[in-house]
Motif scaffolding. Structure first.
Motif, mmCIF file in Angstrom:
data_model
loop_
_atom_site.group_PDB
_atom_site.id
_atom_site.type_symbol
_atom_site.label_atom_id
_atom_site.label_comp_id
_atom_site.label_asym_id
_atom_site.label_seq_id
_atom_site.Cartn_x
_atom_site.Cartn_y
_atom_site.Cartn_z
ATOM 1 N N MET A 222 27.259 13.568 47.489
ATOM 2 C CA MET A 222 25.871 13.116 47.575
ATOM 3 C C MET A 222 25.018 14.075 48.401
ATOM 4 O O MET A 222 23.880 14.391 48.029
ATOM 5 C CB MET A 222 25.824 11.701 48.158
ATOM 6 C CG MET A 222 26.305 10.650 47.167
ATOM 7 S SD MET A 222 26.775 9.092 47.952
ATOM 8 C CE MET A 222 25.195 8.547 48.567
ATOM 9 N N LEU A 223 25.575 14.544 49.491
ATOM 10 C CA LEU A 223 24.814 15.493 50.319
ATOM 11 C C LEU A 223 24.520 16.770 49.554
ATOM 12 O O LEU A 223 23.407 17.305 49.611
ATOM 13 C CB LEU A 223 25.604 15.833 51.587
ATOM 14 C CG LEU A 223 25.521 14.821 52.721
ATOM 15 C CD1 LEU A 223 26.439 15.243 53.854
ATOM 16 C CD2 LEU A 223 24.070 14.724 53.226
ATOM 17 N N ALA A 224 25.532 17.270 48.836
ATOM 18 C CA ALA A 224 25.333 18.499 48.080
ATOM 19 C C ALA A 224 24.260 18.299 47.007
ATOM 20 O O ALA A 224 23.362 19.129 46.839
ATOM 21 C CB ALA A 224 26.648 18.946 47.448
ATOM 22 N N ILE A 225 24.355 17.176 46.304
ATOM 23 C CA ILE A 225 23.368 16.883 45.259
ATOM 24 C C ILE A 225 21.960 16.843 45.863
ATOM 25 O O ILE A 225 21.011 17.398 45.301
ATOM 26 C CB ILE A 225 23.687 15.536 44.568
ATOM 27 C CG1 ILE A 225 25.000 15.619 43.799
ATOM 28 C CG2 ILE A 225 22.548 15.124 43.634
ATOM 29 C CD1 ILE A 225 25.554 14.269 43.360
ATOM 30 N N SER A 226 21.826 16.216 47.037
ATOM 31 C CA SER A 226 20.505 16.077 47.647
ATOM 32 C C SER A 226 19.915 17.420 48.051
ATOM 33 O O SER A 226 18.720 17.655 47.892
ATOM 34 C CB SER A 226 20.594 15.184 48.887
ATOM 35 O OG SER A 226 21.219 13.990 48.554
#
Lengths: 333, 258
Positions: free
Chosen positions: B109-113
């Motif tokens: 999720m962090l990478a996607i954000s």
């Protein structure tokens, strides 16, 4: 303490299929243990239970002393798992893949560099470490996969069909690596294979598994010896009087076991050179013509045939096998 | 431990993103078309927008909407590689290693954000290039931080769908079904003051609305402290719920065999 111990392990899928049926095995520390069986025999399901990916329906399993259900996290710290299909990241370089593996397995930061250098050296990928895995051959990927499984020096290493789909030379090479790492790191190795030669060359002990059940467990040498030291295979022209011929051959004292497959008859015996003339005599008596006959030393293929009544072909490709594998994959879902 | 494990997965996802950069430009085409085509198509609505207090050209009005559009779709599509990871064994590799399950979801999720914010900043660049006025350039960093926060919530939706769906088809079906209405039911393209009451009520339940209003306020320099606090509270609440839900659902689903 055994490095792997299962008691009456069973996995029953929702549709009622018993993929693993009452499997009890013990693997000693430092042992290479092989699970040998055709596609769909339950080998991968067993490995998935032992690596905490699947929960058994019945029975218990301990890996490195920990229960795979109740102490799954402890088990994960102790094991390395090299899956059947390559799992390296295509876009990353070989070295980056190992860095990822090091992080996943909590290798101490100051050890990471030296461990990776060492393992790359061992699997002879040092010169290609900065290439992206896209450019690797199947054999190189497998070596990188194995390197990844070893990086954190697990107590127990699981290898699921380590040479499936590789060509002969690469297969020999991988066997060499497996022997080398076993010697170097003194870990227990649990491997599944449907290649007889692989089990024969690598394993201290093997279990033959078919339709989820263990047929026999022993060292490859004892399994072969149990069949006597000779295998006689002959072909006949018609199978009309075959039964009476077989019952006659069975009376020969040196004969241990007989299997038939259409017009082909396999006789396991000791002192085959004495048995062969007797077979000729008996066939004359019964009135069956022998078309061809051969005398060979038993291989694990013969062992497999004798325990399951089926031949285990030393190849992977066939349409049915592939379909079977896909089916198993879906069942696991 | 969970922080370093999360970083491990984040690190892997970013490495993969960096090496597949060709996709970045392709993903920019659609939002660029939105700005250029829709922006000009509805240029004539400017007096209407002005009548409810926005002294802006239509393109300027909708630019924050397109930034959020980019963020919505980059992040709601972003979880799809969870399916690939399960199919091609990386997931099993991670699941048999000692890292925690939630950290796998959080790292993704962090990478996607972060990727979402990168895409959004490129769209903002395009908007500036075609003449959109940006009152205070110093607002760039806070805007991107809000995009990251907002995307964290939407990537949570994506991870939940990816972990639950067993096939690509299901995944794409669900995220497309969710993404477009959530975008439409917000003041991204038109002021809520000018839409029928029932639509405005529905839009007020949508976290996208608050992100659009906040970013629009920041871009035009018309933010008011009260609304900033409200907007941030709603967005943060949404993100906290999604992070918790995503790690719960992900952990539960990956323990089932794929």
């Amino acid at each position: 303490m055994y490095s792997i111990e299962t008691k009456s392990l069973s996995k029953i899928y929702e549709n009622g299929l018993r993929a693993v049926d009452d499997v009890s095995i013990k693997v000693d520390n430092g042992e290479i243990f092989g699970f040998l069986g055709p596609n769909g025999a339950g080998k991968s399901t067993t490995i998935m239970i032992l690596t905490t990916l699947l929960k058994p329906t019945l029975g218990t399993a301990h890996v490195a002393g920990y229960d795979v259900v109740l102490q799954a996290k402890k088990v994960r710290e102790m094991i390395g798992y090299v899956q059947q299909d390559s799992t390296v990241d295509e876009y990353l370089t070989g070295r980056e893949n190992l860095e990822l593996q090091a992080r996943l397995n909590h290798i101490q930061k100051d050890l990471v560099k030296s461990r990776i250098d060492e393992i790359l050296n061992l699997v002879e990928l040092s010169d290609r470490q900065h290439d992206s895995v896209n450019a690797y051959s199947g054999g190189m990927r497998k070596r990188l996969d194995i390197a990844g499984g070893l990086l954190h020096r697990p107590k127990v290493l699981f290898l699921d069909e380590p040479t499936l789909g590789l060509d002969i030379q690469t297969r020999y090479k991988i066997w060499e690596y497996i022997k080398k790492i076993h010697k170097e790191y003194d870990m227990s190795i649990f491997l599944t294979t449907h290649y007889m030669e692989e089990a024969d060359r690598l394993c201290d002990n093997i279990s033959i598994i078919d339709r989820g059940k263990i047929k026999v467990t022993n060292s490859p040498a004892s399994l072969k010896n149990a069949l006597g030291n000779d295998v006689i295979v002959f072909e006949i022209d018609s199978d009309t009087k075959l039964e009476s011929l077989i019952s006659e051959i069975q009376k020969i004292q040196l004969v241990k076991d007989i299997k038939t497959n259409g017009e082909e008859v396999t006789v396991f015996s000791t002192n085959g050179n004495q048995v062969m003339p007797k077979i000729f005599e008996l066939s004359l008596k019964v009135g069956i013509k022998i078309e061809s006959i051969s005398l060979t030393k038993p291989t694990l293929d013969d062992v497999f045939l004798s325990y399951t009544g089926k031949e285990l072909r030393d190849e992977n490709g066939g349409y049915n096998n592939k379909k079977e594998r896909e089916k198993m994959r879906r069942l696991r879902a | 431990m969970i922080i370093s494990d999360t970083y491990t997965i984040f690190w892997r996802e970013m490495k993969r993103y960096r090496k597949s950069r060709s996709g970045v430009l392709i993903r920019l085409i659609q939002p660029a078309i939105w700005i250029i085509v829709i922006g000009n198509t509805f240029a004539g609505t400017q007096p209407l927008i002005k009548s409810v207090g926005y002294d802006l050209s239509y393109i300027e009005f909708m630019t924050p909407g397109v930034i959020i559009l980019t963020a919505i779709f980059t992040s709601i599509f972003g979880g799809v590689n969870t399916l690939w990871d399960r199919r091609y064994g990386f997931m099993n590799k991670a699941l048999t290693s000692p890292i925690s399950r939630s950290s796998i979801a959080l790292g993704k999720m962090l990478a996607i954000s972060l990727v979402s914010a990168l895409q959004a900043s490129l769209i903002l660049g395009i908007a500036l290039a075609i003449g959109v006025n940006f009152v205070n350039p110093l607002m760039f960093i806070p805007i991107m931080l809000i995009v990251i926060l907002f995307s964290l919530g939407f990537s949570g939706i994506s991870v939940v769908v990816a972990a639950t769906a067993k096939s690509q088809e299901t995944f794409w079906g669900i995220v497309n079904f969710l993404g477009m209405p959530l975008f439409m039911l917000s003041p991204a393209l038109f002021p809520l003051e000018l839409v029928p009451d029932w639509l405005a009520v529905v839009a007020k339940l949508n976290p996208v609305t608050y992100s659009v209003l906040l970013i629009r306020g920041m871009m035009t320099g018309t933010t008011q402290a009260v609304s900033v606090v409200l907007d941030l509270a709603v967005i943060s609440g949404f993100v906290i719920i999604m992070v918790a839900l995503a790690s719960y659902v992900f952990t539960r689903e990956v323990n089932k065999p794929f």
